[in-house]
Design a protein around this motif. Structure first.
Motif, PDB file in Angstrom:
ATOM      1  N   LEU A  44       0.850  -1.183   0.000  1.00 34.43           N
ATOM      2  CA  LEU A  44       0.000   0.000   0.000  1.00 34.43           C
ATOM      3  C   LEU A  44       0.889   1.237   0.000  1.00 34.43           C
ATOM      4  N   GLY A  46       0.787   5.338   0.309  1.00 36.12           N
ATOM      5  CA  GLY A  46       0.062   6.561   0.600  1.00 36.12           C
ATOM      6  C   GLY A  46       0.789   7.788   0.074  1.00 36.12           C
ATOM      7  N   GLN A  47       0.249   8.948   0.430  1.00 36.71           N
ATOM      8  CA  GLN A  47       0.829  10.217  -0.035  1.00 36.71           C
ATOM      9  C   GLN A  47       2.083  10.583   0.740  1.00 36.71           C
ATOM     10  N   PHE A  60       1.039   5.675   8.619  1.00 34.10           N
ATOM     11  CA  PHE A  60      -0.363   5.361   8.899  1.00 34.10           C
ATOM     12  C   PHE A  60      -0.603   4.968  10.360  1.00 34.10           C
ATOM     13  N   ALA A  64      -6.200   8.388   9.926  1.00 34.66           N
ATOM     14  CA  ALA A  64      -6.268   7.679   8.640  1.00 34.66           C
ATOM     15  C   ALA A  64      -5.731   6.259   8.776  1.00 34.66           C
ATOM     16  N   LEU A  68      -7.596   2.793   8.021  1.00 35.31           N
ATOM     17  CA  LEU A  68      -6.974   1.778   7.168  1.00 35.31           C
ATOM     18  C   LEU A  68      -6.965   0.423   7.873  1.00 35.31           C
ATOM     19  N   ILE A  84       3.456  -1.278   4.048  1.00 33.46           N
ATOM     20  CA  ILE A  84       2.804   0.021   4.003  1.00 33.46           C
ATOM     21  C   ILE A  84       3.886   1.093   3.907  1.00 33.46           C
ATOM     22  N   ASN A  86       4.947   5.199   1.750  1.00 28.72           N
ATOM     23  CA  ASN A  86       4.451   6.469   1.231  1.00 28.72           C
ATOM     24  C   ASN A  86       5.310   6.965   0.073  1.00 28.72           C
ATOM     25  N   LEU A 125      -2.852   4.746  -2.796  1.00 30.87           N
ATOM     26  CA  LEU A 125      -3.970   5.326  -2.048  1.00 30.87           C
ATOM     27  C   LEU A 125      -4.010   6.820  -2.336  1.00 30.87           C
ATOM     28  N   GLY A 126      -4.913   7.250  -3.202  1.00 33.65           N
ATOM     29  CA  GLY A 126      -5.038   8.665  -3.508  1.00 33.65           C
ATOM     30  C   GLY A 126      -4.274   9.084  -4.754  1.00 33.65           C
ATOM     31  N   ALA A 129      -0.022   9.188  -5.037  1.00 37.87           N
ATOM     32  CA  ALA A 129       0.600   7.883  -5.296  1.00 37.87           C
ATOM     33  C   ALA A 129       0.230   7.353  -6.675  1.00 37.87           C
ATOM     34  N   HIS A 160      -7.693   7.276  -0.622  1.00 42.09           N
ATOM     35  CA  HIS A 160      -6.874   7.415   0.584  1.00 42.09           C
ATOM     36  C   HIS A 160      -7.804   7.487   1.795  1.00 42.09           C
TER      37      HIS A 160
END
Length: 201
Positions: A44, A46-47, A60, A64, A68, A84, A86, A125-126, A129, A160
């Motif tokens: 995963l 993320g930003q 994370f 948020a 998740l 996980i 970013n 996610l979002g 990314a 996200h």
């Protein structure tokens, strides 16, 4: 092979912890490396870190992250079984979005993680990314919940969790995307990437 992956991911982690490639290192509390299984089938992305992540140095772990975890638990995916991470590793001042120059400076880290782990599925996610891992014009609302073949893995874009916190009406959509993601992973799909599809950076 597993020991080699661990070693290479630790090298990436140490580079992130000491990174000074952009001005964000001057205001951060802690840089935030990725964490989780070094042999994960699912990564995963993320930003970037928020305030809680900046304080603890882990991805994370704020509101948020709590959401998740609920999504993962809802489809019986254990956080310890996945990776996980970013796109960016430092919390921008005043909670602003990361700048293009900051994304470009940080991008090699997440690309290295994916290259080392070699997951079956990478889930951006979002938009930040997704646009890094697919193309700059990609929109998460249009592409979420659908597998996209790449050279070495599938992309599976999702909303996200922070966006869902801002828009509770998206909660059922986000939950359903995790259901579809789990079913897709369990189907063990055959990868047939389209020719010439490349990451932006």
């Amino acid at each position: 092979m597993e020991k080699e992956k661990e070693k290479r991911l630790e090298e990436v982690r140490q580079r992130i912890l000491g990174c000074t490639k952009c001005p964000l290192h001057e205001s951060r509390t802690r840089a935030v490396p990725g964490e989780g299984n070094h042999d994960a089938a699912l990564v995963l992305v993320g930003q970037g870190p928020g305030e809680n992540e900046d304080a603890l140095g882990r991805p994370f772990v704020g509101r948020a992250g709590d959401l998740l975890d609920r999504f993962l638990k809802g489809v019986a995916i254990d956080r310890s079984d996945i990776r996980i991470t970013n796109v960016t590793r430092c919390f921008p001042p005043e909670k602003r979005l990361p700048l293009a120059s900051e994304i470009k400076a940080c991008a090699p880290y997440v690309l290295q993680e994916i290259d080392i782990i070699k997951p079956a599925v990478v889930s951006p996610l979002g938009n930040v990314a997704l646009q890094l891992l697919l193309e700059p014009s990609a929109k998460i609302r249009e592409m979420r919940g659908k597998p996209i073949p790449q050279r070495t893995h599938f992309l599976f874009p999702m909303l996200h969790p922070a966006a869902v916190l801002r828009r509770p009406d998206l909660l059922s959509i986000a939950r359903q995307d995790f259901v579809v993601l789990k079913e897709f992973i369990e189907s063990r799909p055959e990868l047939r990437p389209p020719p010439g599809q490349e990451s932006f950076f």
